[in-house]
Design an enzyme around this catalytic site. Structure first.
Site, PDB file in Angstrom:
ATOM      1  N   HIS A 185       0.741  -1.145  -0.026  1.00  0.00           N
ATOM      2  CA  HIS A 185       0.035   0.056  -0.089  1.00  0.00           C
ATOM      3  C   HIS A 185       0.796   1.418   0.031  1.00  0.00           C
ATOM      4  O   HIS A 185       0.483   2.310  -0.777  1.00  0.00           O
ATOM      5  CB  HIS A 185      -0.960  -0.102   1.123  1.00  0.00           C
ATOM      6  CG  HIS A 185      -1.622   1.180   1.347  1.00  0.00           C
ATOM      7  ND1 HIS A 185      -2.862   1.708   0.746  1.00  0.00           N
ATOM      8  CD2 HIS A 185      -1.606   2.393   2.161  1.00  0.00           C
ATOM      9  CE1 HIS A 185      -3.252   2.797   1.074  1.00  0.00           C
ATOM     10  NE2 HIS A 185      -2.325   3.305   2.049  1.00  0.00           N
ATOM     11  N   GLU A 186       1.952   1.208   0.962  1.00  0.00           N
ATOM     12  CA  GLU A 186       3.043   2.308   0.706  1.00  0.00           C
ATOM     13  C   GLU A 186       3.691   2.591  -0.469  1.00  0.00           C
ATOM     14  O   GLU A 186       3.818   3.642  -0.809  1.00  0.00           O
ATOM     15  CB  GLU A 186       3.795   2.408   2.072  1.00  0.00           C
ATOM     16  CG  GLU A 186       3.073   2.343   3.552  1.00  0.00           C
ATOM     17  CD  GLU A 186       2.204   3.433   3.538  1.00  0.00           C
ATOM     18  OE1 GLU A 186       2.342   4.553   3.027  1.00  0.00           O
ATOM     19  OE2 GLU A 186       1.132   3.481   4.263  1.00  0.00           O
TER      20      GLU A 186
ATOM     21  N   HIS B   6       3.087   8.922  -6.747  1.00  0.00           N
ATOM     22  CA  HIS B   6       4.374  10.440  -6.627  1.00  0.00           C
ATOM     23  C   HIS B   6       4.972  10.183  -8.248  1.00  0.00           C
ATOM     24  O   HIS B   6       5.253  11.189  -8.677  1.00  0.00           O
ATOM     25  CB  HIS B   6       5.118  10.186  -5.640  1.00  0.00           C
ATOM     26  CG  HIS B   6       6.001  11.314  -5.400  1.00  0.00           C
ATOM     27  ND1 HIS B   6       7.197  11.186  -5.039  1.00  0.00           N
ATOM     28  CD2 HIS B   6       5.792  12.707  -5.779  1.00  0.00           C
ATOM     29  CE1 HIS B   6       8.033  12.276  -5.062  1.00  0.00           C
ATOM     30  NE2 HIS B   6       7.072  13.259  -5.547  1.00  0.00           N
TER      31      HIS B   6
END
Length: 234
Positions: A101-102, A109
């Site tokens: 998820h991170e 980004h």
């Protein structure tokens, strides 16, 4: 006498508190359940993160360990993905799901995902707005002058920025989870029932953001109710 002093808008605050507590309990129980389920390949959260990032063509993001439990986050300013003690070196399905998820945020980004960029812009505005909103509103409610209504309006606008931040956060988090699940399946890091388990972990985590947005909206509604009786010429 009790009802004379009772503010009915506190019900909105209470609803927000209950929603937040339920969401927090749900994510802790779900993560705890699948933190005890080892993934078949024995891959740690850090290893899974590296594979997901490399598959996305991202090689300039560092993966670091950070103390705490579920303190995982991606820092776009320094391009560092920080994984908590309960994720970094753990081989559970839950740990791998959270790590992926991170990574989803890192991929957002890298690709210039618009909602993430908007949220980054809103961070300082939302933080400042949340700090000054209530002081301005309370001063506006207490004083009797021509400027009181202006102070209240500025306070409402400031708090609205914090609410907008919470709302924008929702698509960012949901998208990161969707990217995570796709990456875990495509790379074969998890498969079958493991994918379903990871979805449950990330789904539970998403509820905390939903509860946060709902609480912020309820707070804004309370402010509007409390200030609704005041007019510029009071």
């Amino acid at each position: 006498m009790f009802w004379y002093y009772f503010d009915p808008t506190y019900i909105l605050v209470l609803i927000g508190v209950v929603l937040s507590l339920l969401a927090s309990a749900k994510v802790k129980s779900t993560f705890g359940r699948y933190a005890g389920v080892r993934n078949a390949r024995g891959i740690t959260g850090a290893q899974a993160a590296e594979q997901v990032l490399h598959r996305a063509g991202i090689y300039d993001v560092k993966i670091q360990r950070v103390s705490g439990n579920l303190t995982d986050h991606y820092d776009p300013r320094s391009k560092v993905l920080r994984l908590s003690d309960s994720v970094y070196g753990q081989t559970s399905v839950a740990a791998v799901g959270v790590a992926a998820h991170e990574c989803g945020h890192a991929i957002q980004h890298a690709k210039g995902y618009v909602p993430l960029r908007l949220r980054s812009v809103l961070v300082p505005v939302a933080n400042f707005g949340a700090q000054i909103a209530w002081p301005l509103i309370l001063i506006g409610l207490l004083i009797r002058s021509e400027s009181s209504w202006l102070l209240i309006q500025i306070g409402i606008i400031a708090f609205s920025a914090a609410v907008l931040f919470q709302i924008v956060t929702l698509p960012v988090e949901f998208n990161a989870s969707n990217r995570a699940i796709r990456a875990l399946a495509d790379t074969g890091i998890l498969y079958g029932e493991e994918i379903k388990s990871a979805k449950k972990v990330l789904g539970a985590a998403a509820l905390t953001y939903v509860a946060g947005a709902a609480t912020a909206i309820l707070q804004l509604l309370r402010i509007l109710i409390l200030t609704g009786g005041r007019r510029r010429n009071d």
